[in-house]
Enzyme design. Structure first.
Site, PDB file in Angstrom:
ATOM      1  N   GLY A 108      34.756  47.512  47.400  1.00  0.00           N
ATOM      2  CA  GLY A 108      35.520  48.125  48.341  1.00  0.00           C
ATOM      3  C   GLY A 108      35.817  47.379  49.636  1.00  0.00           C
ATOM      4  N   ARG A 208      43.953  46.880  43.475  1.00  0.00           N
ATOM      5  CA  ARG A 208      43.507  45.619  42.390  1.00  0.00           C
ATOM      6  C   ARG A 208      43.045  46.336  41.237  1.00  0.00           C
ATOM      7  NH1 ARG A 208      40.465  42.647  46.540  1.00  0.00           N
ATOM      8  NH2 ARG A 208      41.815  43.588  48.596  1.00  0.00           N
ATOM      9  N   ASP A 278      38.020  42.456  40.938  1.00  0.00           N
ATOM     10  CA  ASP A 278      38.366  42.977  42.265  1.00  0.00           C
ATOM     11  C   ASP A 278      39.165  42.009  43.292  1.00  0.00           C
ATOM     12  OD1 ASP A 278      35.716  41.811  42.068  1.00  0.00           O
ATOM     13  OD2 ASP A 278      35.793  41.777  44.466  1.00  0.00           O
ATOM     14  N   ASP A 288      42.843  37.556  48.084  1.00  0.00           N
ATOM     15  CA  ASP A 288      41.193  37.506  48.629  1.00  0.00           C
ATOM     16  C   ASP A 288      41.317  35.967  48.364  1.00  0.00           C
ATOM     17  OD1 ASP A 288      41.424  40.124  48.854  1.00  0.00           O
ATOM     18  OD2 ASP A 288      39.638  40.442  47.919  1.00  0.00           O
TER      19      ASP A 288
END
Ligand code: AMP
Ligand code: MG
Length: 525
Positions: A108, A208, A278, A288
């Site tokens: 998360g 994602r 993720d 990310d």
């Protein structure tokens, strides 16, 4: 309310209305079930906040804001998480993921909050996030913060990839505080005090693979269907909601777009560093940014992340990891598929390698000014080049650039000028003469003149990429509050295909400095 704030009047309304939101609103770390988001407020810094940089192009063309917004104190407070336009409903997203091959359960947004979505003048829907804005229910053992060095890297790399034509999240602004953040950068017990920073980052969607995985593995199938339907409706509008095979079609599309993304990464020498599920977007954009790296000299085994001991996410393994991640996406979708669709989705997955190869050959063709496809001759032509580059440790970016800067006749003479330094390195290889002959044959077979070859190559092979040493220089200066270099790097990388006197002076197209190869980056950020 300032004009720019009215922009965000509706922010956070859509996602929180579309999906179940955690009824618990107290911000403490916990396992969360049956929801897609938790409400959470960014935690303002306690010390002075400085604006490091804004991306004029992200502000202008994504958020439709004038770049002079950066002189508005409320805008800086907003980026720092200290000021929310009214109507904003900040959210942290619950997702899971496979990390380094293993199911990691709940992850998360542990240090990011979604401020909401914004529809710009082009009718594009963008989701704004603050990264580094404090703890959330998903922070696990983390402090919810991000330090300056990793934030400079994320800010610059998002924008650099965008201007290279790679699908990616964007970065609109970066601020730094004096709030202390402790980090053991190389996990060797050497804990240093760094400074907390925040990036205002943007993506059309932050969902994602892990967003679906957590719902699927926890048996939350109703929400799973709702989320996939939302993604299809908003981002894959050509897939009809009444199509009985819509989930397979969605999967097919993500697989296709992922092969394109990975082929682009491989064509630019970009290694993401942490290709966990993720960190893989459902829109197949690069997200990310952690310990990524652009190749200097060509080493297919390059592992940008100093903590990736097994080299799981080395440069050359990325396409296979993409396949692994697509397999995990398929697995997450299984509860929505009947038996026939399961089989169909397996066929789609089985085509991954073929599809990837097609994309790869197409991009390498463009890089070499040719039309290349998946046939033995063409594959050999590229493979021989890459093998020569590997053997001679030729610079990845500049070899391709310089192949477009000199004529084939000059290459054939063999004595490549010293100024063309990367190509000169390559030209020492014993296969080089034979390879240039092959190049000439392919060009004439395809009716492509040498001048056309050179012109087209200069449009696709960048002269400047965000090399680690360049990012490191920007970080070193930013650490002492000199932000001019960050801005300069950003400006140069906004035109990666155009030769720029200032970039030349700074050595951005020259051989990397001697200390570049000893630079290390890790997951610590
Ligand atoms: P990353 O490798 O940065 O994509 O992070 C993996 C997971 O760890 C994500 O769920 C992040 O939100 C979380 N995470 C990473 N760093 C921190 C931190 N400093 N505080 C809280 N959560 C973090
Ligand atoms: Mg991540």
């Amino acid at each position: 309310m300032a004009e720019w704030e009215t922009h965000f009047a509706e922010t956070g309304q859509i996602l929180s209305k579309m999906f179940p939101v955690d009824p618990e609103e107290t911000n403490y770390v916990r396992r969360v079930k049956n929801v897609v988001f938790s409400r959470v407020y960014p935690q303002p810094f306690k010390t002075k906040v400085r604006l490091v940089a804004v991306s004029d192009s992200a502000l202008r063309y994504v958020l439709n804001m004038h770049p002079n917004i950066s002189s508005d104190v409320n805008f800086v407070r907003f980026v720092a998480g200290g000021y929310l336009p009214s109507g904003s409903t900040p959210l942290a997203h619950r997702y899971g993921g496979h990390q380094f091959g293993e199911w990691a359960g709940q992850l998360g947004d542990g240090r990011a909050v979604m401020l909401g979505e914004f529809v710009n003048m082009l009718g594009e829907r963008w989701e704004m996030q603050l990264k580094g804005s404090g703890r959330t229910p998903y922070s696990r053992r983390g402090d919810g913060r991000a330090v300056l060095r990793s934030s400079v890297r994320e800010f610059l790399c998002s924008e650099a990839l965008y201007h290279l034509g790679v699908p990616t999240s964007r970065a609109a602004a970066l601020v730094v505080s004096d709030d202390p953040v402790m980090r053991d950068q190389f996990y060797d017990g050497n804990v240093l005090t760094e400074r907390g920073a925040v990036v205002l980052r943007l993506a059309k969607s932050w969902f994602r693979i892990g967003s679906l995985e957590i719902l699927s593995y926890n048996g939350e199938f109703k929400i799973l269907r709702q989320l996939v339907d939302f993604v299809i409706h908003n981002y894959f509008p050509h897939i009809s909601s009444t199509n009985p095979n819509k989930y397979v079609e969605f999967f097919r599309e993500v697989v296709l777009q992922t092969t394109k993304l990975l082929a682009l990464w491989q064509s630019l020498g970009f290694a993401h560093g942490v290709c966990n599920t993720d960190n893989f977007s459902l829109l197949s954009i690069t997200i990310d940014f952690g310990p990524f790296g652009f190749l200097d000299s060509y080493n297919p085994g390059f592992v940008p992340n100093a903590s990736d001991d097994d080299g799981r996410y080395s440069f050359e393994k990325q396409p296979d990891v993409g396949h692994f991640n697509m397999e995990k996406l398929r697995q997450a979708l299984l509860p929505l598929l009947n038996k026939a669709q399961e089989a169909l989705s397996q066929t789609v997955l089985d085509n991954y390698a073929e599809e990837y190869k097609k994309q790869f050959m197409c991009l390498y063709g463009e890089k070499l000014g040719l039309n290349l496809s998946v046939v033995e001759d063409h594959e050999n032509f590229v493979a021989v080049l890459l093998k020569m580059m590997e053997d001679t440790q030729a610079d990845f970016t500049m070899t391709f650039r310089q192949l477009g800067e000199i004529s084939l006749a000059e290459m054939k003479i063999g004595d490549v000028n010293e100024e063309v330094w990367a190509l000169r390195t390559l030209s020492k290889h014993k296969w080089f003469p034979a390879w240039t002959r092959m190049y000439g044959q392919l060009l004439s077979a395809q009716g492509i003149s040498d001048l056309d070859r050179m012109a087209s190559m200069l449009n696709v092979n960048p002269r400047y990429v965000l090399r680690n040493w360049i990012a490191q220089n920007a970080i070193a200066k930013a650490k002492v509050n000199d932000f001019s270099y960050v801005y300069k790097v950003l400006q140069i990388l906004e035109k990666p295909f155009t030769e720029q006197p200032e970039a030349e002076e700074l050595g951005f197209s020259g051989p990397p400095p001697y200390w570049a190869s000893s630079l290390k980056v890790s997951c610590s950020s």
